[in-house]
Design a protein around this motif. Structure first.
Motif, short mmCIF file in Angstrom:
data_model
loop_
_atom_site.label_atom_id
_atom_site.label_comp_id
_atom_site.label_asym_id
_atom_site.label_seq_id
_atom_site.Cartn_x
_atom_site.Cartn_y
_atom_site.Cartn_z
N ILE A 126 45.69 74.30 27.18
CA ILE A 126 45.84 74.95 25.86
C ILE A 126 45.50 73.97 24.74
N ASN A 127 46.01 72.73 24.81
CA ASN A 127 45.76 71.74 23.76
C ASN A 127 44.33 71.23 23.76
N TYR B 85 44.63 79.77 28.61
CA TYR B 85 45.32 79.70 29.90
C TYR B 85 45.46 81.12 30.43
N PRO B 86 45.06 81.38 31.67
CA PRO B 86 45.05 82.75 32.19
C PRO B 86 46.45 83.39 32.16
N THR B 87 46.52 84.59 31.66
CA THR B 87 47.79 85.35 31.68
C THR B 87 47.83 86.18 32.96
N LYS B 88 47.80 85.47 34.06
CA LYS B 88 47.78 86.10 35.37
C LYS B 88 48.78 85.39 36.29
N ARG B 89 48.90 85.91 37.50
CA ARG B 89 49.72 85.25 38.51
C ARG B 89 48.82 84.23 39.22
N LEU C 133 49.73 65.71 27.89
CA LEU C 133 49.88 67.04 27.30
C LEU C 133 48.74 67.40 26.35
N LYS C 134 48.01 66.40 25.84
CA LYS C 134 46.86 66.66 24.98
C LYS C 134 45.55 66.70 25.76
N GLY C 135 45.64 66.53 27.08
CA GLY C 135 44.44 66.61 27.91
C GLY C 135 43.84 65.28 28.29
N GLU C 136 44.45 64.17 27.85
CA GLU C 136 43.91 62.86 28.23
C GLU C 136 44.14 62.61 29.72
N VAL C 137 43.25 61.84 30.33
CA VAL C 137 43.31 61.56 31.77
C VAL C 137 43.83 60.15 31.98
N ASN C 138 44.91 60.03 32.73
CA ASN C 138 45.56 58.74 32.97
C ASN C 138 45.40 58.31 34.42
N GLY D 138 27.36 53.24 47.29
CA GLY D 138 26.74 54.42 47.88
C GLY D 138 27.23 55.75 47.34
N ILE D 139 28.17 55.74 46.39
CA ILE D 139 28.62 56.98 45.75
C ILE D 139 28.72 56.75 44.24
N GLU D 140 28.63 57.84 43.49
CA GLU D 140 28.76 57.75 42.03
C GLU D 140 30.24 57.72 41.63
N ILE D 141 30.55 56.87 40.66
CA ILE D 141 31.89 56.83 40.10
C ILE D 141 31.80 57.26 38.65
N ILE D 142 32.37 58.43 38.34
CA ILE D 142 32.28 59.01 37.00
C ILE D 142 33.62 58.84 36.27
N PRO D 143 33.65 58.01 35.24
CA PRO D 143 34.90 57.86 34.47
C PRO D 143 35.02 58.96 33.42
N VAL D 144 36.19 59.58 33.34
CA VAL D 144 36.40 60.64 32.34
C VAL D 144 37.67 60.33 31.55
N LYS D 145 37.61 60.55 30.23
CA LYS D 145 38.72 60.21 29.35
C LYS D 145 39.69 61.37 29.15
N ASN D 146 39.15 62.60 29.18
CA ASN D 146 40.02 63.75 28.92
C ASN D 146 39.46 65.00 29.60
N LEU D 147 40.21 66.07 29.51
CA LEU D 147 39.84 67.32 30.18
C LEU D 147 38.57 67.94 29.58
N VAL D 148 38.43 67.87 28.26
CA VAL D 148 37.25 68.45 27.59
C VAL D 148 35.98 67.75 28.06
N GLU D 149 36.02 66.43 28.12
CA GLU D 149 34.87 65.65 28.56
C GLU D 149 34.52 65.97 30.01
N THR D 150 35.53 66.11 30.84
CA THR D 150 35.29 66.42 32.26
C THR D 150 34.64 67.79 32.42
N ALA D 151 35.16 68.80 31.69
CA ALA D 151 34.59 70.14 31.78
C ALA D 151 33.16 70.17 31.27
N ALA D 152 32.89 69.46 30.19
CA ALA D 152 31.54 69.42 29.63
C ALA D 152 30.57 68.78 30.62
#
Length: 503
Positions: free
Chosen positions: A53-54, A59-63, A111-116, A151-165
């Protein structure tokens, strides 16, 4: 609609693939997590909801049902926050499922979407490579440990928005580049700083050359701790394989700030430490000090002050090089091949057997016996080298000559290691101390004089079969330092001298 992401769980120091499935269907709004989650995983519902949400997503209003498969493996920690959030977004068609299938994902969400940062990323990188994934999506704090695996890619992500993009192809995040780490071999201590104690320094050189255990007895202030702290300085640099092995343990333990472990570990637990902290275990099974010292040194200062039960727990790692911990949730195995250095005063006051003009022992015979009885015979029998470390004499303290440096000693140790490497090239054994009865018969050839002395010592000292074999292995290391193929009389004599002080 059912969506999937991929994550992992750890068993010992190995990672196991976990499928994170999300089903969003009609029903009363709510989120349920199944698949043997612990409290931290169950709480991810609130963190994930707030992060989505932040971050500006609905957020889906589903079960919503989140399944962590395989369901019979316990899932612990906060590493599932990010893969759960991404799977929920995919169930709402906000993310494409195609790119989600290419990566193993781990990260704790704020809670703000940052990745720790999370634990166990290094074993996860190994697993991802074996399973054929393109790469790993992890928090920036976990990147350096993951880069140990090529032999594999390591992708660093700071927050949820960046990861989704990134997963939608809206932005490009270049894979992290591996840095050179295998040249970190520097210490702020050196053997040359130790005044006197020539026998003790010789004993540590032998211990380093053959991976033998050491026990030192001496009065307070004689230099036992100084000697122990300098043992890593005369050990060879860690190989790439050893760095990965040791770093895996630190990754699982959550000590990510110390990864990569490019210098040999030196662990010195307090005498009041519990059995669990020393050997490993607990409700959430973690490696103990014996595993954190893997490929390095475990120093038990004031060894007689440790609980007897804690010392007895050392039997398996000293003999086998690993620790097996059995719980209702499963059996966990942690590597634990270390060089043990024990140090102790001879009695509670510290001066029994070391009288000088100032200090005299004030302990009763009962106190002395009780003090040393905490260290059992079976434990002492597993220690190859026993030495006395007396107080440094005044005339030695005034000597301004610098002793032999760690670098020079290390050169001889490396040479002995090369001999052993060639000797054991067709077996799993690396060092003389690891030889079994078969290898002892094959590689410990004695001259007649040396054999006669050893047999006489067995009769005179009443040595056990284990002690007999350990003397042979120790004398083999001493002969290697002299570049001798055959064990001679002087080698047996020196090896026996390190058994005579065990009373």
């Amino acid at each position: 609609m059912v969506s999937k992401t991929w994550s992992f769980t750890t068993l010992g120091v190995e990672a196991v693939k976990v499928t994170v499935e999300v089903d969003a269907s009609r029903g009363l709004p709510g989120t349920t997590v199944v698949g043997l989650p612990d409290s931290a995983v169950k709480e991810s519902r609130e963190r994930v909801r707030a992060a989505i949400i932040n971050s500006g997503y609905p957020y889906p209003t589903k079960r919503i049902v989140v399944n962590l498969a395989p369901a019979d493996l316990k899932k612990e920690g906060t590493l599932y926050d990010l893969p759960i959030a991404l799977a929920i977004l995919a169930s709402s068609s906000i993310l494409s499922q195609d790119k989600l299938n290419e990566y193993v994902i781990a990260g704790e969400l704020g809670l703000k979407g940052e990745v720790n940062r999370v634990k166990g990323v290094l074993p996860a990188a190994i697993m991802a490579k074996k399973e054929g994934f393109k790469g790993l999506i992890v928090p920036p704090e976990n990147v350096e440990e993951a880069l140990l695996i090529e032999g594999i890619e390591i992708i660093p992500v700071k927050n949820l928005v960046e990861t989704a993009a990134f997963l939608n192809g809206d932005i490009q995040i270049p894979p992290a580049e591996k840095k050179e780490i295998y040249n970190r071999f520097s210490f702020n201590v050196d053997m040359s700083e130790i005044v006197g104690q020539y026998q003790a320094k010789r004993a540590l050189e032998i211990a380093a050359a053959g991976h033998h255990n050491v026990f030192m007895v001496g009065p307070p202030g004689s230099g036992k701790t100084m000697l122990a702290r300098r043992l890593p300085t005369i050990l060879p640099p860690m190989t790439e394989e050893e760095i990965v092995e040791t770093s895996k343990i630190y990754s699982v333990a959550g000590l990510t700030s110390e990864i990569p472990v490019a210098s040999r570990p030196f662990r010195s637990p307090h005498a009041l430490c519990s059995d669990v902290s020393l050997i490993g275990g607990g409700n959430s099974v973690k490696p103990g000090e014996v595993s954190l010292a893997h490929n390095g040194v475990l120093f038990l200062d004031e060894m007689a002050e440790f609980k007897r039960s804690a010392l007895e727990s050392l039997r398996q790692p000293l003999e086998d090089g690993f620790v097996t911990i059995s719980r209702a949730s499963g059996t966990y195995t942690f590597p634990a091949r270390f060089s043990l250095v024990g140090a102790s005063n001879p009695c509670p006051c510290g001066y029994y057997g070391f009288p000088d003009s100032v200090h005299q022992c004030t302990c009763s015979p009962h106190q002395i016996k009780k003090y040393m009885s905490k260290i059992s015979g079976p434990i002492m029998d597993r220690i190859d080298i026993h030495i006395t470390v007396p107080a440094v004499k005044p005339e030695e303290l005034k000597d301004k000559r610098e002793g032999e440096s760690s670098e020079k000693i290390r050169e001889r140790v490396i040479k002995a290691h090369e001999i052993q490497k060639k000797r054991f090239q067709n077996s799993k054994i690396k060092f003389n101390s690891q030889m079994g009865r078969k290898e002892i018969k094959q590689f410990c050839k004695l001259t007649q004089e040396a054999e006669n002395m050893l047999l006489q010592a067995v009769k005179s000292f009443g040595l056990s079969a284990r002690s007999f074999n350990r003397i042979l292995k120790l004398s083999r290391t001493i002969a290697d330092l002299d570049s001798c193929d055959t064990i001679e009389l002087k080698h047996i004599a020196e090896a026996l001298s390190y058994r005579e002080t065990t009373t």
